[in-house]
Every structure is written in structure tokens, then in C-alpha cells.
Design an enzyme around this catalytic site. Structure first.
Site, PDB file in Angstrom:
ATOM      1  N   SER A  97      34.039   9.276  11.942  1.00 48.46           N
ATOM      2  CA  SER A  97      32.868  10.153  11.971  1.00 48.46           C
ATOM      3  C   SER A  97      31.933   9.840  10.788  1.00 48.46           C
ATOM      4  O   SER A  97      31.451   8.729  10.657  1.00 48.46           O
ATOM      5  CB  SER A  97      33.336  11.615  11.962  1.00 48.46           C
ATOM      6  OG  SER A  97      32.267  12.503  12.204  1.00 48.46           O
ATOM      7  N   ASP A 194      33.217  12.828  23.486  1.00 45.88           N
ATOM      8  CA  ASP A 194      33.146  13.258  22.085  1.00 45.88           C
ATOM      9  C   ASP A 194      32.184  14.439  22.021  1.00 45.88           C
ATOM     10  O   ASP A 194      31.015  14.309  22.378  1.00 45.88           O
ATOM     11  CB  ASP A 194      32.641  12.095  21.210  1.00 45.88           C
ATOM     12  CG  ASP A 194      32.691  12.383  19.723  1.00 45.88           C
ATOM     13  OD1 ASP A 194      32.506  13.551  19.328  1.00 45.88           O
ATOM     14  OD2 ASP A 194      32.897  11.431  18.937  1.00 45.88           O
ATOM     15  N   HIS A 224      36.748  13.555  19.594  1.00 46.08           N
ATOM     16  CA  HIS A 224      36.127  13.056  18.365  1.00 46.08           C
ATOM     17  C   HIS A 224      37.137  12.616  17.302  1.00 46.08           C
ATOM     18  O   HIS A 224      37.018  11.544  16.723  1.00 46.08           O
ATOM     19  CB  HIS A 224      35.203  14.123  17.781  1.00 46.08           C
ATOM     20  CG  HIS A 224      34.493  13.669  16.553  1.00 46.08           C
ATOM     21  ND1 HIS A 224      33.613  12.595  16.554  1.00 46.08           N
ATOM     22  CD2 HIS A 224      34.543  14.102  15.261  1.00 46.08           C
ATOM     23  CE1 HIS A 224      33.150  12.403  15.334  1.00 46.08           C
ATOM     24  NE2 HIS A 224      33.695  13.287  14.531  1.00 46.08           N
TER      25      HIS A 224
END
Length: 253
Positions: A97, A194, A224
Site C-alpha cells: 500500500s 481491493d 488489499h
């Protein structure tokens, strides 16, 4: 900025001494090192030297995060990178991320990085951009634990500081503008589903970086936080193969 709260259990930075190849593993926005530890341990078991830094303001309390800046998050990663550079001949960087965003930043700045592995990396999140500069509310709901596997929890904040959204938005804007400056070999992971970072982010990264050797792998069964999800073993195995290939290429060059 001095953090006012103690570091949570499982959110501590981790270090594993191994061989002359180092792997820097970087956690994400509002998250902690807990999300990356399984990868770090697997890479250490394979003989690599591993560093998992705790980003400033993370792994304590969301009020600490509210006072931290993206420049401090970069500094936290750079400290880990320097720790590895003191011990290793070559360094790879991987991140989840915002950790993937920081991975790209490092590749833009440090051209000697041998390879990068962004995982659901963020360069453009419209929902966050829309909140930039907002004064109210001060905190939003949590964004952590977007995980397909049942019963698995990410150690992440229960609230998201709006001020911090401005910081990650500024970081993403900076990194996105310089994607073409990334030349390191790249292995990009993207979850097909996601709920935090649109998968188009990874496809844009793949298209815009200047790496001569780059590959994108879609994760079919993870959301995610893929590092804690069903495809964790895929990420570990493919990353280790990527690092080994790069090391073999160096031997034959």
C-alpha cells in the site's frame, strides 16, 4: 515530533541478520509492521538480511500519526535502508500500500536499489484526494483489515486522521509525477479486488516506470492487505524467485 504513546505489541520494527543481500519491507498507511512480518520472517529464513522499519506515528496511537508527516515516513524507511546498506552488498525493497508508494520513492532516489516489489501500491486514491485540506471531521473510520481470509486481522488504527490523508496524498502526488525515474527491476503485485487502493494504480505504475525488466502479477484471492491474505505464499515465493534471479543475473554479468 515525539510520539506520546507506547509502541503496540507486534508493531515493533524487526531486524534479521543474514547474508549480503538485504530486503527492506515497508508497511502501509495506518498499519504496522505486523502486516509485513510474515514476509520478513520468510525472507530471513531464506538467508537474507531483513529490516522492517516502523513508520513514524504508526503502531502506537492515531493521535501520534496525526502529528507525523510524509517526510518523517520517508526518513523511517531511509533509516532502515541505511541499516541494510551497512551490512549488505545489495538491497531490495518491498512494501504494501503506502509502503509500496515509499518503495517507489526509494527507487526514484536511490539508483543502486537492485529491485523493488510494490504490493497494491498507491499513487492515486480519488476518495483521499477529495478529503485533502478538510478541517472537519478530525478523524474518519478505519481503513485497515481489508482481508478476504476469514478471522485474520491487520494491526491497524481504528481511526484515520484527516490530516494524515493530506500527507499521503502529497506523497502519492510526488511519487506519481516521477514514476518514469524508476529504473530498478520491478515485480508488481495487484489484488483483483481491493477496497482501499484501486487496482488501476498498479497498472499505471507498471506502464510508467522505466524498468527494463518488470512484471505484474494479479492476486486472485486476496483483498488489499494481501500480505496477510490467501495469496501470502504466492507473494513470498515469487519475491524470493525474483531476488534469486537478480542475484544470478549479477553473477553472469
Amino acid at each position: 515530533m515525539k510520539e506520546r504513546y507506547p509502541v503496540l505489541k507486534e508493531a515493533e520494527p524487526f531486524y534479521f541478520e543474514g547474508g549480503k543481500t538485504g530486503i527492506l519491507v515497508v508497511h502501509g498507511f495506518t498499519g504496522s509492521t505486523q502486516s509485513m512480518r510474515p514476509l520478513g520472517e520468510a525472507y530471513a529464513d531464506a538467508g537474507y538480511t531483513v529490516c522492517g522499519p516502523r513508520l513514524k506515528g504508526h503502531g502506537t496511537h492515531y493521535e501520534d500519526m496525526e502529528q507525523s508527516t510524509y517526510q518523517e515516513w520517508i526518513a523511517s524507511v531511509e533509516e532502515g535502508y541505511e541499516w541494510l546498506k551497512e551490512r549488505c552488498e545489495e538491497v531490495f525493497v518491498t512494501g504494501l500500500s503506502m509502503g509500496g508508494t515509499l518503495t517507489l520513492y526509494m527507487a526514484q532516489k536511490y539508483k543502486d536499489i537492485k529491485g523493488i516489489v510494490p504490493i497494491n501500491a498507491a499513487v492515486d486514491i480519488p476518495d483521499m484526494s477529495a478529503m485533502e485540506g478538510a478541517a472537519e471531521p478530525r478523524f474518519l473510520d478505519a481503513i485497515g483489515s481489508d482481508i478476504h481470509a476469514e478471522g485474520v486481522q491487520e494491526l491497524a488504527y481504528e481511526k484515520t486522521p484527516v490530516r494524515s490523508i493530506g500527507e499521503i496524498t502529497a506523497l502519492m502526488r510526488t511519487v506519481r509525477a516521477h514514476l518514469s525515474e524508476v529504473t530498478s527491476d520491478a515485480l508488481i503485485f495487484v489484488s483483483k479486488v481491493d477496497h482501499v487502493v484501486p487496482p488501476d494504480n498498479s497498472r499505471e505504475i507498471f506502464q510508467k516506470i522505466s524498468s527494463l525488466k518488470k512484471e505484474i502479477i494479479e492476486l486472485d484471492n486476496s483483498y488489499h492487505v494481501a500480505t496477510l491474505d490467501h495469496d501470502q505464499s504466492v507473494i513470498i515465493e515469487q519475491t524470493l524467485a525474483f531476488v534469486r534471479r537478480r542475484a544470478q543475473a549479477k553473477k553472469h554479468s
